[in-house]
Design a protein around this motif. Structure first.
Motif, PDB file in Angstrom:
ATOM      1  N   TYR A 199       0.785  -1.135  -0.057  1.00 15.42           N
ATOM      2  CA  TYR A 199      -0.009  -0.057   0.053  1.00 15.42           C
ATOM      3  C   TYR A 199       0.768   1.363  -0.008  1.00 15.42           C
ATOM      4  O   TYR A 199       1.847   1.355   0.673  1.00 15.42           O
ATOM      5  N   HIS A 200       0.722   2.113  -0.723  1.00 16.21           N
ATOM      6  CA  HIS A 200       1.282   3.582  -0.863  1.00 16.21           C
ATOM      7  C   HIS A 200       0.549   4.299   0.140  1.00 16.21           C
ATOM      8  O   HIS A 200      -0.708   4.270   0.376  1.00 16.21           O
ATOM      9  N   VAL A 201       1.281   5.113   1.016  1.00 16.54           N
ATOM     10  CA  VAL A 201       0.853   5.969   2.040  1.00 16.54           C
ATOM     11  C   VAL A 201       1.108   7.622   1.367  1.00 16.54           C
ATOM     12  O   VAL A 201       2.291   8.074   1.381  1.00 16.54           O
ATOM     13  N   ASP A 202       0.035   7.858   1.075  1.00 19.78           N
ATOM     14  CA  ASP A 202       0.175   9.572   0.862  1.00 19.78           C
ATOM     15  C   ASP A 202       0.708  10.397   1.756  1.00 19.78           C
ATOM     16  O   ASP A 202      -0.020  10.574   2.926  1.00 19.78           O
ATOM     17  N   PRO A 203       1.905  10.985   1.899  1.00 17.32           N
ATOM     18  CA  PRO A 203       2.352  11.644   2.854  1.00 17.32           C
ATOM     19  C   PRO A 203       2.051  12.721   3.413  1.00 17.32           C
ATOM     20  O   PRO A 203       2.037  13.501   4.476  1.00 17.32           O
ATOM     21  N   ARG A 204       0.759  13.434   2.578  1.00 14.28           N
ATOM     22  CA  ARG A 204       0.105  14.799   3.115  1.00 14.28           C
ATOM     23  C   ARG A 204      -1.009  14.427   3.812  1.00 14.28           C
ATOM     24  O   ARG A 204      -1.361  14.900   4.625  1.00 14.28           O
ATOM     25  N   THR A 205      -1.733  13.244   3.211  1.00 12.86           N
ATOM     26  CA  THR A 205      -3.145  12.994   4.070  1.00 12.86           C
ATOM     27  C   THR A 205      -2.924  11.437   4.893  1.00 12.86           C
ATOM     28  O   THR A 205      -3.966  11.399   5.485  1.00 12.86           O
ATOM     29  N   LEU A 206      -1.827  10.794   4.705  1.00  9.76           N
ATOM     30  CA  LEU A 206      -1.641   9.577   5.213  1.00  9.76           C
ATOM     31  C   LEU A 206      -2.700   8.679   4.755  1.00  9.76           C
ATOM     32  O   LEU A 206      -2.795   7.566   5.391  1.00  9.76           O
ATOM     33  N   ASN A 207      -3.356   8.720   3.708  1.00 12.11           N
ATOM     34  CA  ASN A 207      -4.249   7.703   3.122  1.00 12.11           C
ATOM     35  C   ASN A 207      -3.464   6.496   2.541  1.00 12.11           C
ATOM     36  O   ASN A 207      -2.331   6.663   2.059  1.00 12.11           O
ATOM     37  N   ARG A 208      -4.080   5.374   2.797  1.00  8.97           N
ATOM     38  CA  ARG A 208      -3.469   4.198   2.335  1.00  8.97           C
ATOM     39  C   ARG A 208      -4.070   3.822   1.036  1.00  8.97           C
ATOM     40  O   ARG A 208      -5.170   3.524   1.102  1.00  8.97           O
ATOM     41  N   ILE A 209      -3.455   3.745  -0.088  1.00  8.65           N
ATOM     42  CA  ILE A 209      -3.947   3.412  -1.415  1.00  8.65           C
ATOM     43  C   ILE A 209      -3.360   2.196  -1.786  1.00  8.65           C
ATOM     44  O   ILE A 209      -1.957   1.916  -2.013  1.00  8.65           O
ATOM     45  N   PRO A 210      -4.031   1.259  -2.171  1.00  7.36           N
ATOM     46  CA  PRO A 210      -3.669  -0.042  -2.558  1.00  7.36           C
ATOM     47  C   PRO A 210      -2.862   0.120  -3.919  1.00  7.36           C
ATOM     48  O   PRO A 210      -3.396   0.523  -4.900  1.00  7.36           O
ATOM     49  N   LYS A 211      -1.757  -0.555  -4.039  1.00  5.98           N
ATOM     50  CA  LYS A 211      -0.939  -0.860  -5.071  1.00  5.98           C
ATOM     51  C   LYS A 211      -1.594  -2.195  -6.042  1.00  5.98           C
ATOM     52  O   LYS A 211      -2.459  -2.860  -5.314  1.00  5.98           O
ATOM     53  N   LEU A 212      -1.215  -2.307  -7.172  1.00  5.54           N
ATOM     54  CA  LEU A 212      -1.374  -3.593  -7.865  1.00  5.54           C
ATOM     55  C   LEU A 212      -1.113  -4.820  -7.193  1.00  5.54           C
ATOM     56  O   LEU A 212      -1.922  -5.557  -7.224  1.00  5.54           O
ATOM     57  N   SER A 213       0.045  -4.568  -6.610  1.00  9.36           N
ATOM     58  CA  SER A 213       0.481  -5.742  -5.885  1.00  9.36           C
ATOM     59  C   SER A 213      -0.305  -6.200  -4.537  1.00  9.36           C
ATOM     60  O   SER A 213      -0.618  -7.427  -4.360  1.00  9.36           O
ATOM     61  N   ALA A 214      -1.100  -5.335  -3.873  1.00  8.81           N
ATOM     62  CA  ALA A 214      -1.964  -5.423  -3.058  1.00  8.81           C
ATOM     63  C   ALA A 214      -3.118  -6.378  -3.478  1.00  8.81           C
ATOM     64  O   ALA A 214      -3.633  -7.348  -2.813  1.00  8.81           O
ATOM     65  N   ASN A 215      -3.667  -5.911  -4.630  1.00 12.73           N
ATOM     66  CA  ASN A 215      -4.704  -6.797  -5.088  1.00 12.73           C
ATOM     67  C   ASN A 215      -4.322  -8.196  -5.864  1.00 12.73           C
ATOM     68  O   ASN A 215      -4.965  -9.081  -5.602  1.00 12.73           O
ATOM     69  N   TRP A 216      -2.988  -8.075  -6.307  1.00 12.71           N
ATOM     70  CA  TRP A 216      -2.381  -9.386  -6.604  1.00 12.71           C
ATOM     71  C   TRP A 216      -2.087 -10.454  -5.424  1.00 12.71           C
ATOM     72  O   TRP A 216      -2.662 -11.456  -5.645  1.00 12.71           O
ATOM     73  N   TYR A 217      -1.728  -9.858  -4.267  1.00 13.73           N
ATOM     74  CA  TYR A 217      -1.596 -10.729  -3.193  1.00 13.73           C
ATOM     75  C   TYR A 217      -2.798 -11.231  -2.527  1.00 13.73           C
ATOM     76  O   TYR A 217      -2.883 -12.563  -2.010  1.00 13.73           O
ATOM     77  N   ARG A 218      -3.892 -10.367  -2.487  1.00 17.33           N
ATOM     78  CA  ARG A 218      -5.199 -10.831  -2.094  1.00 17.33           C
ATOM     79  C   ARG A 218      -5.682 -12.003  -2.944  1.00 17.33           C
ATOM     80  O   ARG A 218      -6.074 -13.075  -2.463  1.00 17.33           O
ATOM     81  N   ASP A 219      -5.330 -11.829  -4.284  1.00 16.97           N
ATOM     82  CA  ASP A 219      -6.078 -12.955  -5.036  1.00 16.97           C
ATOM     83  C   ASP A 219      -5.070 -13.950  -5.183  1.00 16.97           C
ATOM     84  O   ASP A 219      -5.601 -15.441  -5.031  1.00 16.97           O
ATOM     85  N   PHE A 220      -3.947 -13.943  -4.672  1.00 20.79           N
ATOM     86  CA  PHE A 220      -2.808 -14.982  -4.383  1.00 20.79           C
ATOM     87  C   PHE A 220      -3.522 -15.861  -3.342  1.00 20.79           C
ATOM     88  O   PHE A 220      -3.425 -17.345  -3.291  1.00 20.79           O
ATOM     89  N   LEU A 221      -3.614 -15.215  -2.150  1.00 15.20           N
ATOM     90  CA  LEU A 221      -4.088 -15.905  -0.810  1.00 15.20           C
ATOM     91  C   LEU A 221      -5.325 -16.570  -1.194  1.00 15.20           C
ATOM     92  O   LEU A 221      -5.536 -17.744  -0.483  1.00 15.20           O
TER      93      LEU A 221
END
Length: 232
Positions: A199-221
């Protein structure tokens, strides 16, 4: 390219066997502490599993019985020799890098290293249960798009997991695997310049944004049917 695999012995041998590797005894002698019989039993009985942090592999060359020529200064005699050891390491051979570079200067993509270190640990420590407690990829790129559409991180974990699976098929008692890291975070002396997270963390808002790898790992599991067709 087994430098990192053999490097674990000086840490794990005292804990598992109650003594340092014979090579260390040979060259350091009385500089190393010795454990009493009671301490050895206490150490052996306190170990339930071995945790391995593995990111990359290096070429290594002995500094004692062969002529060592590399950019590392560990082959030069000095007051810190006992700390630096008797080996020099390098990331290339004949000018060819050991693998694809990542965001960490000494970390290259060498998937077979995962199988090597797991098999080495299995053999040396009688196949004690293992967990891969850290394994991760930091992108060498700096653009937001590269951090989000992180195909190279996906390929990294695919290849390392494939070699880990092979070691398990060969009998390694691996009980778990953890990606470093869930989110981009503060990486010691590198601060926020290295980004290992799913997950990318926006340094200004601290919002956590899933990267493509986050979705891939979810599907892998989940062993999802979309695993191999949506992540390119």
């Amino acid at each position: 390219d087994r430098a990192l695999a053999f490097n674990i012995a000086w840490i794990l041998d005292p804990v598992v066997f109650g003594d340092y590797p014979p090579e260390m005894r040979r060259y350091h002698g009385s500089e190393l502490p010795r454990f009493s019989p009671d301490e050895r039993v206490l150490l052996r009985d306190s170990i339930d599993f071995i945790g391995l942090n593995h990111y990359a592999s290096l070429y290594a060359k002995d500094c004692i019985n062969s002529r060592c020529i590399c950019n590392d200064s560990s082959c030069i005699q000095g007051s810190d020799r006992a700390i630096r050891g008797f080996v020099c390491t390098t990331t290339e051979q004949d000018g060819v890098p050991i693998g694809e570079p990542t965001g960490m200067s000494l970390s290259f993509v060498v998937p077979r290293g995962m199988e090597e270190i797991v098999n080495y640990t299995k053999k040396r420590y009688h196949n004690k249960p293992m967990f891969v407690t850290e394994n991760g990829y930091s992108s060498p790129y700096k653009s937001f798009e590269d951090y989000q559409h992180d195909v190279k991180r996906i390929n990294y974990h695919k290849s390392y997991l494939a070699f880990l699976a092979q070691a398990m098929r060969d009998g390694a008692d691996v009980r778990g695997y953890f990606i470093w890291s869930l989110m981009d975070d503060f990486e010691w002396i590198n601060g926020y310049s290295l980004r290992y997270g799913l997950y990318h963390v926006d340094p200004r808002t601290l919002n956590r944004i899933p990267k493509l790898s986050a979705n891939w790992y979810r599907d892998f599991l989940r062993n999802s049917n979309s695993l191999n067709k949506n992540y390119i």
